[in-house]
Design a protein around this motif. Structure first.
Motif, PDB file in Angstrom:
ATOM      1  N   MET A  87      -1.031 -40.748  76.969  1.00  0.00           N
ATOM      2  CA  MET A  87      -0.469 -41.516  78.057  1.00  0.00           C
ATOM      3  C   MET A  87      -1.621 -42.139  78.854  1.00  0.00           C
ATOM      4  O   MET A  87      -2.477 -41.437  79.375  1.00  0.00           O
ATOM      5  N   PRO A  88      -1.672 -43.469  78.966  1.00  0.00           N
ATOM      6  CA  PRO A  88      -2.774 -44.117  79.685  1.00  0.00           C
ATOM      7  C   PRO A  88      -2.676 -43.919  81.199  1.00  0.00           C
ATOM      8  O   PRO A  88      -1.592 -43.831  81.758  1.00  0.00           O
ATOM      9  N   ILE A  89      -3.844 -43.847  81.832  1.00  0.00           N
ATOM     10  CA  ILE A  89      -3.924 -43.694  83.279  1.00  0.00           C
ATOM     11  C   ILE A  89      -5.008 -44.649  83.789  1.00  0.00           C
ATOM     12  O   ILE A  89      -6.078 -44.741  83.185  1.00  0.00           O
ATOM     13  N   LYS A  90      -4.720 -45.368  84.876  1.00  0.00           N
ATOM     14  CA  LYS A  90      -5.666 -46.345  85.413  1.00  0.00           C
ATOM     15  C   LYS A  90      -6.824 -45.648  86.119  1.00  0.00           C
ATOM     16  O   LYS A  90      -6.661 -44.564  86.678  1.00  0.00           O
ATOM     17  N   ALA A  91      -7.981 -46.304  86.120  1.00  0.00           N
ATOM     18  CA  ALA A  91      -9.183 -45.743  86.741  1.00  0.00           C
ATOM     19  C   ALA A  91      -8.971 -45.430  88.214  1.00  0.00           C
ATOM     20  O   ALA A  91      -9.493 -44.442  88.729  1.00  0.00           O
ATOM     21  N   ILE A  92      -8.181 -46.232  88.908  1.00  0.00           N
ATOM     22  CA  ILE A  92      -7.948 -46.001  90.337  1.00  0.00           C
ATOM     23  C   ILE A  92      -7.092 -44.749  90.573  1.00  0.00           C
ATOM     24  O   ILE A  92      -7.120 -44.150  91.639  1.00  0.00           O
ATOM     25  N   ILE A 150     -14.048 -34.353  81.916  1.00  0.00           N
ATOM     26  CA  ILE A 150     -13.359 -33.849  83.101  1.00  0.00           C
ATOM     27  C   ILE A 150     -13.821 -34.692  84.287  1.00  0.00           C
ATOM     28  O   ILE A 150     -15.023 -34.868  84.509  1.00  0.00           O
ATOM     29  N   VAL A 151     -12.874 -35.229  85.046  1.00  0.00           N
ATOM     30  CA  VAL A 151     -13.197 -36.051  86.217  1.00  0.00           C
ATOM     31  C   VAL A 151     -13.674 -35.130  87.338  1.00  0.00           C
ATOM     32  O   VAL A 151     -12.992 -34.175  87.700  1.00  0.00           O
ATOM     33  N   GLN A 152     -14.854 -35.417  87.877  1.00  0.00           N
ATOM     34  CA  GLN A 152     -15.392 -34.618  88.980  1.00  0.00           C
ATOM     35  C   GLN A 152     -15.329 -35.359  90.306  1.00  0.00           C
ATOM     36  O   GLN A 152     -15.505 -34.758  91.355  1.00  0.00           O
ATOM     37  N   GLY A 153     -15.100 -36.654  90.261  1.00  0.00           N
ATOM     38  CA  GLY A 153     -15.000 -37.426  91.493  1.00  0.00           C
ATOM     39  C   GLY A 153     -14.623 -38.863  91.183  1.00  0.00           C
ATOM     40  O   GLY A 153     -14.888 -39.361  90.094  1.00  0.00           O
ATOM     41  N   ASN A 154     -13.981 -39.540  92.146  1.00  0.00           N
ATOM     42  CA  ASN A 154     -13.559 -40.920  91.974  1.00  0.00           C
ATOM     43  C   ASN A 154     -13.609 -41.606  93.332  1.00  0.00           C
ATOM     44  O   ASN A 154     -12.869 -41.250  94.234  1.00  0.00           O
ATOM     45  N   ASN A 155     -14.506 -42.583  93.484  1.00  0.00           N
ATOM     46  CA  ASN A 155     -14.656 -43.300  94.750  1.00  0.00           C
ATOM     47  C   ASN A 155     -14.501 -44.791  94.536  1.00  0.00           C
ATOM     48  O   ASN A 155     -14.989 -45.328  93.547  1.00  0.00           O
ATOM     49  N   LYS A 156     -13.865 -45.451  95.485  1.00  0.00           N
ATOM     50  CA  LYS A 156     -13.698 -46.900  95.421  1.00  0.00           C
ATOM     51  C   LYS A 156     -14.961 -47.561  95.962  1.00  0.00           C
ATOM     52  O   LYS A 156     -15.490 -47.161  96.988  1.00  0.00           O
ATOM     53  N   VAL A 157     -15.447 -48.585  95.248  1.00  0.00           N
ATOM     54  CA  VAL A 157     -16.635 -49.326  95.655  1.00  0.00           C
ATOM     55  C   VAL A 157     -16.235 -50.783  95.809  1.00  0.00           C
ATOM     56  O   VAL A 157     -15.836 -51.418  94.838  1.00  0.00           O
ATOM     57  N   LYS A 199     -17.455 -54.560  96.812  1.00  0.00           N
ATOM     58  CA  LYS A 199     -18.671 -55.369  96.955  1.00  0.00           C
ATOM     59  C   LYS A 199     -18.296 -56.756  97.430  1.00  0.00           C
ATOM     60  O   LYS A 199     -17.654 -57.498  96.689  1.00  0.00           O
ATOM     61  N   GLY A 200     -18.644 -57.129  98.627  1.00  0.00           N
ATOM     62  CA  GLY A 200     -18.476 -58.478  99.145  1.00  0.00           C
ATOM     63  C   GLY A 200     -17.270 -59.219  98.622  1.00  0.00           C
ATOM     64  O   GLY A 200     -16.135 -58.811  98.801  1.00  0.00           O
ATOM     65  N   LYS A 201     -17.522 -60.363  97.944  1.00  0.00           N
ATOM     66  CA  LYS A 201     -16.439 -61.192  97.436  1.00  0.00           C
ATOM     67  C   LYS A 201     -15.950 -60.738  96.066  1.00  0.00           C
ATOM     68  O   LYS A 201     -14.898 -61.152  95.611  1.00  0.00           O
ATOM     69  N   GLY A 202     -16.725 -59.895  95.398  1.00  0.00           N
ATOM     70  CA  GLY A 202     -16.365 -59.478  94.042  1.00  0.00           C
ATOM     71  C   GLY A 202     -15.202 -58.502  94.015  1.00  0.00           C
ATOM     72  O   GLY A 202     -14.658 -58.093  95.035  1.00  0.00           O
ATOM     73  N   ARG A 203     -14.822 -58.137  92.819  1.00  0.00           N
ATOM     74  CA  ARG A 203     -13.731 -57.170  92.640  1.00  0.00           C
ATOM     75  C   ARG A 203     -14.154 -55.767  93.073  1.00  0.00           C
ATOM     76  O   ARG A 203     -15.320 -55.409  92.961  1.00  0.00           O
ATOM     77  N   ALA A 204     -13.195 -54.999  93.478  1.00  0.00           N
ATOM     78  CA  ALA A 204     -13.446 -53.595  93.800  1.00  0.00           C
ATOM     79  C   ALA A 204     -13.585 -52.832  92.489  1.00  0.00           C
ATOM     80  O   ALA A 204     -12.925 -53.138  91.497  1.00  0.00           O
ATOM     81  N   LEU A 205     -14.455 -51.839  92.495  1.00  0.00           N
ATOM     82  CA  LEU A 205     -14.680 -51.008  91.316  1.00  0.00           C
ATOM     83  C   LEU A 205     -14.440 -49.551  91.680  1.00  0.00           C
ATOM     84  O   LEU A 205     -14.422 -49.176  92.840  1.00  0.00           O
ATOM     85  N   GLN A 206     -14.274 -48.722  90.671  1.00  0.00           N
ATOM     86  CA  GLN A 206     -14.147 -47.279  90.848  1.00  0.00           C
ATOM     87  C   GLN A 206     -15.408 -46.627  90.301  1.00  0.00           C
ATOM     88  O   GLN A 206     -15.753 -46.830  89.138  1.00  0.00           O
ATOM     89  N   ASP A 237     -20.164 -43.548  86.212  1.00  0.00           N
ATOM     90  CA  ASP A 237     -20.059 -44.910  85.717  1.00  0.00           C
ATOM     91  C   ASP A 237     -19.054 -45.667  86.574  1.00  0.00           C
ATOM     92  O   ASP A 237     -18.228 -45.068  87.255  1.00  0.00           O
ATOM     93  N   ARG A 238     -19.140 -46.989  86.518  1.00  0.00           N
ATOM     94  CA  ARG A 238     -18.217 -47.823  87.287  1.00  0.00           C
ATOM     95  C   ARG A 238     -17.214 -48.470  86.356  1.00  0.00           C
ATOM     96  O   ARG A 238     -17.572 -48.927  85.271  1.00  0.00           O
ATOM     97  N   PHE A 239     -15.959 -48.508  86.795  1.00  0.00           N
ATOM     98  CA  PHE A 239     -14.864 -49.064  86.001  1.00  0.00           C
ATOM     99  C   PHE A 239     -14.054 -50.013  86.871  1.00  0.00           C
ATOM    100  O   PHE A 239     -13.950 -49.815  88.085  1.00  0.00           O
ATOM    101  N   ARG A 240     -13.473 -51.028  86.246  1.00  0.00           N
ATOM    102  CA  ARG A 240     -12.532 -51.877  86.964  1.00  0.00           C
ATOM    103  C   ARG A 240     -11.341 -51.008  87.367  1.00  0.00           C
ATOM    104  O   ARG A 240     -10.962 -50.092  86.650  1.00  0.00           O
ATOM    105  N   THR A 241     -10.706 -51.298  88.506  1.00  0.00           N
ATOM    106  CA  THR A 241      -9.610 -50.457  88.990  1.00  0.00           C
ATOM    107  C   THR A 241      -8.435 -50.422  88.023  1.00  0.00           C
ATOM    108  O   THR A 241      -7.739 -49.416  87.933  1.00  0.00           O
ATOM    109  N   GLU A 242      -8.216 -51.503  87.263  1.00  0.00           N
ATOM    110  CA  GLU A 242      -7.081 -51.534  86.329  1.00  0.00           C
ATOM    111  C   GLU A 242      -7.441 -51.035  84.926  1.00  0.00           C
ATOM    112  O   GLU A 242      -6.583 -50.925  84.063  1.00  0.00           O
ATOM    113  N   GLU A 243      -8.714 -50.710  84.695  1.00  0.00           N
ATOM    114  CA  GLU A 243      -9.133 -50.189  83.397  1.00  0.00           C
ATOM    115  C   GLU A 243      -8.429 -48.855  83.126  1.00  0.00           C
ATOM    116  O   GLU A 243      -8.243 -48.047  84.031  1.00  0.00           O
ATOM    117  N   GLU A 244      -8.042 -48.623  81.870  1.00  0.00           N
ATOM    118  CA  GLU A 244      -7.245 -47.431  81.541  1.00  0.00           C
ATOM    119  C   GLU A 244      -8.018 -46.423  80.700  1.00  0.00           C
ATOM    120  O   GLU A 244      -8.849 -46.786  79.872  1.00  0.00           O
TER     121      GLU A 244
END
Length: 186
Positions: free
Chosen positions: A1-6, A22-29, A31-38, A53-60
């Motif tokens: 079952m897919p789950i989004k990075a956000i 195993i996920v140990q932490g997830n923070n929203k980043v 940046k200015g005019k660019g897209r938000a990353l996780q 690592d950084r992932f797009r918020t909609e990346e699964e």
């Protein structure tokens, strides 16, 4: 079952780069005019490697199934903490690094949530609050009425907590395991 990075949370298992992490932490980043990353911190289940690592918020990610069970803390050894499954009375040895700095909050019969994958412990979640016995703290100063005073107390298990002046040796207190802060007398 897919789950989004956000949507990934600490303690969840995900499949990434053909391995289980195993996920140990997830923070929203943001940046200015660019897209938000996780910014997601991951620990490889097999190798123990930790990466951020950084992932797009909609990346699964593909979600890995982790069996969660409540267990009670018994005692610690040189290389592991020992817990007991209260339904089967099976003893479970958990590596010290899985509990990490939270080991100072372990007291006999403390109920924690243990995550297993293929029978192997992969996560250990402490309750948000625990009751600890104050083992050593300086005596209260009479006449000290400043409102924001605190003193350091050493609790059973080794936790060092800042407490109000009225807390004495032998007092049971509630502590937030996420921040290490004094909450109230128990």
């Amino acid at each position: 079952m897919p789950i989004k990075a956000i949507d990934v949370r600490s303690g969840q298992g995900v499949i990434w780069k053909d391995a289980i992490w195993i996920v140990q932490g997830n923070n929203k980043v943001a940046k200015g005019k660019g897209r938000a990353l996780q910014a997601v911190r991951l620990k490889n289940l097999k190798t123990g490697q930790v990466v951020e690592d950084r992932f797009r918020t909609e990346e699964e990610f593909e979600q890995a199934i982790i069996e969660r069970k409540s267990v009670n803390y018994l005692y610690s050894e040189a290389d592991a903490h020992v817990f007991m499954d209260m339904q089967t009375y099976e003893e479970v040895r958990v590596p010290l690094d899985l509990v990490g700095d939270g080991s100072v909050y372990l007291t006999p019969n403390l109920e924690v949530t243990l995550g297993r994958m293929d029978g192997k412990p992969v996560t250990c979640e402490l309750p948000f609050t625990v009751e600890l016995l104050v083992a050593d703290t300086p005596p209260s100063l009479k006449g000290a009425t400043a409102t924001n005073q605190s003193k350091e107390a050493r609790c059973e298990g080794g936790a060092r907590i800042k407490v109000p002046p009225f807390v004495d040796n032998g007092t049971r207190i509630r502590v937030d395991t996420r921040t290490g802060e004094y909450l109230e007398r128990a």
